[in-house]
Design an enzyme around this catalytic site. Sequence first.
Site, mmCIF file in Angstrom:
data_model
loop_
_atom_site.group_PDB
_atom_site.id
_atom_site.type_symbol
_atom_site.label_atom_id
_atom_site.label_comp_id
_atom_site.label_asym_id
_atom_site.label_seq_id
_atom_site.Cartn_x
_atom_site.Cartn_y
_atom_site.Cartn_z
ATOM 1 N N LYS A 138 -0.570 -4.308 -3.389
ATOM 2 C CA LYS A 138 -1.843 -3.816 -3.081
ATOM 3 C C LYS A 138 -1.846 -2.292 -3.823
ATOM 4 O O LYS A 138 -1.237 -1.282 -2.926
ATOM 5 C CB LYS A 138 -1.988 -3.702 -1.440
ATOM 6 C CG LYS A 138 -3.205 -3.251 -1.174
ATOM 7 C CD LYS A 138 -3.367 -2.936 0.331
ATOM 8 C CE LYS A 138 -4.608 -2.333 0.812
ATOM 9 N NZ LYS A 138 -4.813 -1.042 0.429
ATOM 10 N N SER A 172 0.745 -1.124 -0.111
ATOM 11 C CA SER A 172 0.154 0.013 0.044
ATOM 12 C C SER A 172 0.763 1.152 -0.078
ATOM 13 O O SER A 172 1.552 1.493 -0.949
ATOM 14 C CB SER A 172 -1.034 0.032 1.222
ATOM 15 O OG SER A 172 -1.937 0.838 1.096
ATOM 16 N N ASP A 211 10.383 5.212 -10.288
ATOM 17 C CA ASP A 211 9.756 5.703 -11.400
ATOM 18 C C ASP A 211 10.297 6.950 -11.670
ATOM 19 O O ASP A 211 10.643 7.338 -12.915
ATOM 20 C CB ASP A 211 8.178 5.892 -11.576
ATOM 21 C CG ASP A 211 7.537 4.548 -11.765
ATOM 22 O OD1 ASP A 211 8.101 3.625 -11.718
ATOM 23 O OD2 ASP A 211 6.001 4.800 -11.613
#
Length: 542
Positions: A326, A301, A312
């Site tokens: 998740k 999460s 990224d």
Amino acid sequence: MRNRLAYFVTTVVVITALAGGWLGDRVNAGPPQEKDLDTLLKTFTEALAVIQTNYVRPVKSETLIESSVRGLLRTLDPHSSFFATSDYSRLQEEQQGKYYGLGITIRAESPGSGRVVVVEPPAPGTPAYKVGMKAGDIISKIEGQSIEDWDVNEEVIPNLKGPKGTKVRITVERPGEPTPLEMVVERDEIPLYTIKYAFHLAPGIGYIRLDKFSETTSHELDDALKKLDEASLKGLILDLRDNPGGALSQAIEVADRFLTKDQVIVSTKGREGREPHQYRAPRGRKYMYPMVVLINQNSASASEIVAGALQDHDRALIVGETSFGKALVQTIYPLDQGRRGLALTTGRYYTPADRLIQRDYSNGFYDYFYSRAKAEPKNREEKQTDGGRTVYGGGGITPDYEVAQRTDKLSRLIDRRNLFYEFVVKLTSGEIKSDVKYQYSVAGLSPDEKKELRDKLEISDQTLLLFKDYLREKKVAFSDESFEEHLDLVRNRLKQELFLLVFESDREGYRVALEMDQQVQKAIELLPRAQLLAENSLARQR
């Protein structure tokens, strides 16, 4: 009680109806309902009445209603969930970052035992500190009743917690004390810290362990970076292993500390027809230094949001194991006037490279939680980082460098019987005599003197032989070959317990554990590569 239950049932029905599309927003709710809401509710209440009247034994209405709601949510997804009174109270404590109790960190004395060991000295000002509790103390009774057969989470902890100003009588067994100590402790507000460890692994190399995300996390992170003298850092290892997540707002705050202002942190997309929302770094970093983020299968999460954003944007290298996967966003709805709660999935989140890292749960929730098969990258959606590196969607965050933790059966066997701790207690009390002195006190020592003591405290070869004899005395089944094969791990575990007792803090023992932590050691090794990654990222932004 009947009025409260009626209110609870009504609230559940209305909330569920609104969330599911029974009331309002009917245009986007999918195909028309086969029956209207009144008919469905009538069927439910009739079934409830039949059960209450005819079941083989009496069942409380409260139990039936709560079970019904849980069953309803299980038809949706693995993370929509219902919180009974005690569960909802615990959730609020974690979100708010505080609870009412004694201010101690405990662990079971041995697996299956309710008796608990205080694993670090209570912080000054806490109730436990005021009555003189110490690391290594064993709580054996509460209110005069033995807790040997109690469940630690369901019975011990709830009995130690309680309203502010109330008192609890506990019996403590302390190594070296001939008789148990009786203490009466007055409960008070205790902060719940999400960053327990922040220190230098080497000059200029910082380490921060973030256990979960609560309302206090961003402030704790600021304090940790200040403690590490962020401006002088040559590298930082952010440990998100076993971090189950928490508040989305705090994941954004944490990522913001390391990214450039206005870089995308995460995007959320909800029900069809509703606008997606993009969260960007509101302030951005102060300093640029190489970073490595540690994750494992239990990182989920909010921790995946942070790891995904830093990966990224090529801000950090990710090391460890593929994370949980998740990417479902839950909204908490209070029920029954705040006594209970409902966590309902209201959206999905996507990393800055537009990755949905949610793992498939179509094979059932049990497999999803307990029988996770490793997802092969070739079967997953490919995306690109800012610098053109390939990253994957679905099945969690894949680390840039996969490193499995070293495990050994012998240490687990010894740990299950708490024999590392027992042996070191006897060693530090002088009951077991070795060629090296282990009876030390840090009381009154200066920081430099403590460092000198840390540097010279080691487990000698003779002490290892004594421990080997101790294990045989305790009838632990092992071979000489197995003991030799895992000698470094055994030595390290004994040293952890030694530091716990001598320094009365699990912080020093934890630092010792990191010496044998393969993922941490790999992270240190990779900091030069992380430096190059950070420099290239910075150059692209200019």
